[in-house]
Design a protein around this motif. Structure first.
Motif, PDB file in Angstrom:
ATOM      1  N   ILE A 112       0.857  -1.183   0.000  1.00  0.00           N
ATOM      2  CA  ILE A 112       0.000   0.000   0.000  1.00  0.00           C
ATOM      3  C   ILE A 112       0.894   1.235   0.000  1.00  0.00           C
ATOM      4  N   THR A 113       0.705   2.101  -0.984  1.00  0.00           N
ATOM      5  CA  THR A 113       1.466   3.343  -1.046  1.00  0.00           C
ATOM      6  C   THR A 113       0.784   4.397  -0.190  1.00  0.00           C
ATOM      7  N   ALA A 114       1.530   4.944   0.772  1.00  0.00           N
ATOM      8  CA  ALA A 114       0.971   5.970   1.648  1.00  0.00           C
ATOM      9  C   ALA A 114       2.101   6.797   2.237  1.00  0.00           C
ATOM     10  N   ASP A 138       0.866  11.971   6.381  1.00  0.00           N
ATOM     11  CA  ASP A 138      -0.515  12.339   6.084  1.00  0.00           C
ATOM     12  C   ASP A 138      -1.429  11.609   7.070  1.00  0.00           C
ATOM     13  N   ARG A 139      -1.954  12.330   8.054  1.00  0.00           N
ATOM     14  CA  ARG A 139      -2.752  11.703   9.102  1.00  0.00           C
ATOM     15  C   ARG A 139      -3.947  10.940   8.529  1.00  0.00           C
ATOM     16  N   GLU A 140      -4.599  11.507   7.516  1.00  0.00           N
ATOM     17  CA  GLU A 140      -5.761  10.842   6.932  1.00  0.00           C
ATOM     18  C   GLU A 140      -5.356   9.543   6.241  1.00  0.00           C
ATOM     19  N   ALA A 141      -4.171   9.546   5.603  1.00  0.00           N
ATOM     20  CA  ALA A 141      -3.696   8.327   4.958  1.00  0.00           C
ATOM     21  C   ALA A 141      -3.428   7.236   5.990  1.00  0.00           C
ATOM     22  N   VAL A 142      -2.873   7.612   7.131  1.00  0.00           N
ATOM     23  CA  VAL A 142      -2.624   6.640   8.200  1.00  0.00           C
ATOM     24  C   VAL A 142      -3.943   6.087   8.729  1.00  0.00           C
ATOM     25  N   GLU A 143      -4.909   6.948   8.932  1.00  0.00           N
ATOM     26  CA  GLU A 143      -6.197   6.505   9.459  1.00  0.00           C
ATOM     27  C   GLU A 143      -6.933   5.590   8.482  1.00  0.00           C
ATOM     28  N   ALA A 144      -6.632   5.723   7.181  1.00  0.00           N
ATOM     29  CA  ALA A 144      -7.303   4.900   6.176  1.00  0.00           C
ATOM     30  C   ALA A 144      -6.674   3.521   6.015  1.00  0.00           C
ATOM     31  N   LEU A 145      -5.524   3.273   6.632  1.00  0.00           N
ATOM     32  CA  LEU A 145      -4.858   1.978   6.487  1.00  0.00           C
ATOM     33  C   LEU A 145      -5.668   0.875   7.163  1.00  0.00           C
ATOM     34  N   PRO A 146      -5.553  -0.363   6.677  1.00  0.00           N
ATOM     35  CA  PRO A 146      -6.264  -1.466   7.326  1.00  0.00           C
ATOM     36  C   PRO A 146      -5.761  -1.657   8.747  1.00  0.00           C
ATOM     37  N   LYS A 147      -6.673  -1.733   9.699  1.00  0.00           N
ATOM     38  CA  LYS A 147      -6.310  -1.815  11.111  1.00  0.00           C
ATOM     39  C   LYS A 147      -6.051  -3.270  11.513  1.00  0.00           C
ATOM     40  N   LEU A 148      -4.935  -3.775  11.074  1.00  0.00           N
ATOM     41  CA  LEU A 148      -4.560  -5.143  11.411  1.00  0.00           C
ATOM     42  C   LEU A 148      -4.073  -5.191  12.859  1.00  0.00           C
ATOM     43  N   PRO A 149      -4.211  -6.338  13.505  1.00  0.00           N
ATOM     44  CA  PRO A 149      -3.924  -6.399  14.948  1.00  0.00           C
ATOM     45  C   PRO A 149      -2.443  -6.407  15.315  1.00  0.00           C
ATOM     46  N   ASN A 150      -1.562  -6.568  14.337  1.00  0.00           N
ATOM     47  CA  ASN A 150      -0.130  -6.638  14.630  1.00  0.00           C
ATOM     48  C   ASN A 150       0.619  -5.648  13.739  1.00  0.00           C
ATOM     49  N   VAL A 151       1.341  -4.726  14.366  1.00  0.00           N
ATOM     50  CA  VAL A 151       2.037  -3.658  13.650  1.00  0.00           C
ATOM     51  C   VAL A 151       3.525  -3.729  13.956  1.00  0.00           C
ATOM     52  N   ILE A 152       4.342  -3.673  12.900  1.00  0.00           N
ATOM     53  CA  ILE A 152       5.783  -3.463  13.067  1.00  0.00           C
ATOM     54  C   ILE A 152       6.097  -2.113  12.438  1.00  0.00           C
ATOM     55  N   TYR A 153       6.599  -1.210  13.255  1.00  0.00           N
ATOM     56  CA  TYR A 153       6.832   0.175  12.835  1.00  0.00           C
ATOM     57  C   TYR A 153       8.322   0.367  12.547  1.00  0.00           C
ATOM     58  N   MET A 154       8.663   0.642  11.271  1.00  0.00           N
ATOM     59  CA  MET A 154      10.053   0.777  10.848  1.00  0.00           C
ATOM     60  C   MET A 154      10.334   2.127  10.194  1.00  0.00           C
ATOM     61  N   ALA A 155       9.370   3.045  10.265  1.00  0.00           N
ATOM     62  CA  ALA A 155       9.532   4.341   9.604  1.00  0.00           C
ATOM     63  C   ALA A 155      10.444   5.245  10.426  1.00  0.00           C
ATOM     64  N   PHE A 205      -3.708   3.010  15.451  1.00  0.00           N
ATOM     65  CA  PHE A 205      -3.586   1.575  15.738  1.00  0.00           C
ATOM     66  C   PHE A 205      -3.624   1.313  17.243  1.00  0.00           C
ATOM     67  N   ARG A 206      -4.444   2.077  17.939  1.00  0.00           N
ATOM     68  CA  ARG A 206      -4.517   1.954  19.394  1.00  0.00           C
ATOM     69  C   ARG A 206      -4.966   0.577  19.847  1.00  0.00           C
ATOM     70  N   ASP A 207      -5.700  -0.152  18.994  1.00  0.00           N
ATOM     71  CA  ASP A 207      -6.218  -1.465  19.370  1.00  0.00           C
ATOM     72  C   ASP A 207      -5.335  -2.614  18.878  1.00  0.00           C
ATOM     73  N   SER A 208      -4.148  -2.289  18.380  1.00  0.00           N
ATOM     74  CA  SER A 208      -3.224  -3.303  17.868  1.00  0.00           C
ATOM     75  C   SER A 208      -2.061  -3.497  18.837  1.00  0.00           C
ATOM     76  N   ARG A 209      -1.220  -4.475  18.540  1.00  0.00           N
ATOM     77  CA  ARG A 209       0.088  -4.576  19.175  1.00  0.00           C
ATOM     78  C   ARG A 209       1.067  -3.805  18.291  1.00  0.00           C
ATOM     79  N   ILE A 210       1.994  -3.067  18.885  1.00  0.00           N
ATOM     80  CA  ILE A 210       2.940  -2.277  18.091  1.00  0.00           C
ATOM     81  C   ILE A 210       4.364  -2.563  18.549  1.00  0.00           C
ATOM     82  N   VAL A 211       5.171  -3.107  17.647  1.00  0.00           N
ATOM     83  CA  VAL A 211       6.612  -3.241  17.858  1.00  0.00           C
ATOM     84  C   VAL A 211       7.271  -2.130  17.046  1.00  0.00           C
ATOM     85  N   ALA A 212       7.908  -1.181  17.744  1.00  0.00           N
ATOM     86  CA  ALA A 212       8.450   0.010  17.095  1.00  0.00           C
ATOM     87  C   ALA A 212       9.964   0.023  17.194  1.00  0.00           C
ATOM     88  N   LEU A 213      10.622   0.224  16.051  1.00  0.00           N
ATOM     89  CA  LEU A 213      12.077   0.259  16.044  1.00  0.00           C
ATOM     90  C   LEU A 213      12.604   1.580  16.578  1.00  0.00           C
TER      91      LEU A 213
END
Length: 353
Positions: free
Chosen positions: A96-98, A102-119, A147-155
């Motif tokens: 997914i290109t985003a 862009d806050r609206e682009a982030v909010e539009a992403l699929p809210k999957l339960p597991n997030v790995i944050y590498m940005a 993604f408040r309802d997900s798990r987030i592993v952030a680098l």
């Protein structure tokens, strides 16, 4: 009846003697361990990787899909580098290109339960310090809210730590992140605190990954030292010891942390157990190349060295050892194989990159 062949595993199948080309390297870098396969099988839900198009993210997303082929794996980035989107799709990862700014682009992403944050932004920010801070503090806020309802592993990075005497065992997670010289480290402290704030606010399970220097054939501390030895470039010794880890081991541990999140999010040091001597590594490359390394200065009493015992207790030791990595890098450099041209700058002691 058709059966699916089991994936090649980093900790089960033989380690190669060398990598013939980039494709062989990328295949090996994306091999899961048996523990990763087991952890993902027990983890509920699909996985989204934010900031997937960096040096480590593409292999990590491919690794997740190999370890859990029945899970939906999504990679999100701007995809400004040619071929990165196609690489993910070729290996079964939904791209997914985003723009994460862009806050609206982030909010539009699929809210999957597991997030790995590498940005995030590390180097090359001179003249755009505002962009550095926006990427490293605003974006985490947008993501943590969405993604408040997900798990987030952030680098994160070990650059949030003070320099220390490596003879004393390295800095542990109990040491607070320090406002060091240079805007990069300070902005990453902001990233960590933003994720922790929203984790506490919303009860979001998470982990903050303070990661050491990754080793790939195409970049990293070992590749830089090998190149210096081969070209006769003086090797600076002031930062005489380093933490390193094979990138394939590292990304396996990042993924496994999804099964070990805490509320509020807590930091963990991820890296190899050894305190690796720069002088020793250079001498080993010199022996393999048949040349004498040229050194500059002497080892100081301090280095950016962290203690990774907590990760070893939780996740086990890395599969690939230092001597094996030196063999691989020496072969790759001697054959003139492709490099990223993105130095780690591990020898920089000012904090200003």
């Amino acid at each position: 009846m058709t059966t699916t062949a089991p994936p090649l595993l980093l900790d089960r199948d033989p380690l190669p003697d060398r990598f013939d080309d980039v494709d062989a390297l990328d295949e090996f870098l994306s091999r899961p361990t048996s523990a990763t396969v087991a952890d993902l099988a027990a983890l509920d839900g699909d996985v989204i990787v934010l900031g997937v198009a960096g040096k480590m993210g593409l292999g990590l997303a491919r690794l997740i899909k190999r370890a859990a082929p029945h899970k939906r794996v999504v990679g999100v980035a701007r995809f400004s580098d040619a071929g990165s989107r196609e690489y993910l799709e070729e290996h079964g990862v939904e791209a997914i290109t985003a723009d994460l700014l862009d806050r609206e682009a982030v909010e539009a992403l699929p809210k999957l339960p597991n997030v790995i944050y590498m940005a995030g932004l590390k180097f090359d920010y001179r003249g755009r310090e505002d962009f550095l801070w926006a990427m490293n503090t605003l974006v985490p806020g947008y993501v943590a809210e969405a993604f408040r309802d997900s798990r987030i592993v952030a680098l994160s990075t070990i650059h949030v730590y003070p320099w220390s005497d490596p003879r004393r065992g390295g800095v542990t997670e109990e040491v607070p992140p320090l406002a060091r010289p240079g805007e990069y480290a300070n902005s990453v402290v902001g990233r960590e605190r933003t994720f922790q704030y929203f984790s506490r606010l919303h009860g979001t399970p998470g982990r903050i990954v303070r990661f050491v220097y990754a080793i790939d054939m195409r970049y990293g501390v070992l590749q830089e030292i090998a190149d210096w030895v081969k070209t006769g470039t003086p090797i600076p010794l002031a930062t005489g010891n380093v933490n390193i880890q094979w990138q394939g081991d590292a990304i396996n541990q990042f993924v496994r942390l999804l099964a070990h999140c805490e509320t509020p999010a807590t930091p963990i040091n991820i890296g190899g157990p050894e305190c690796v001597s720069v002088r020793h590594v250079a001498q080993e490359f010199g022996r393999r190349f048949g040349v004498a390394p040229v050194f500059e200065g002497e080892e100081s009493d301090s280095a950016l060295f962290v203690n990774c015992e907590r990760a070893q207790h939780l996740l086990g030791n890395p599969v690939v050892g230092v001597e094996r990595m030196i063999d691989w890098v020496a072969d790759w450099v001697e054959r003139g194989q492709p490099l990223y041209g993105k130095p780690s700058k591990f020898q920089v002691r000012t904090g200003i990159f």
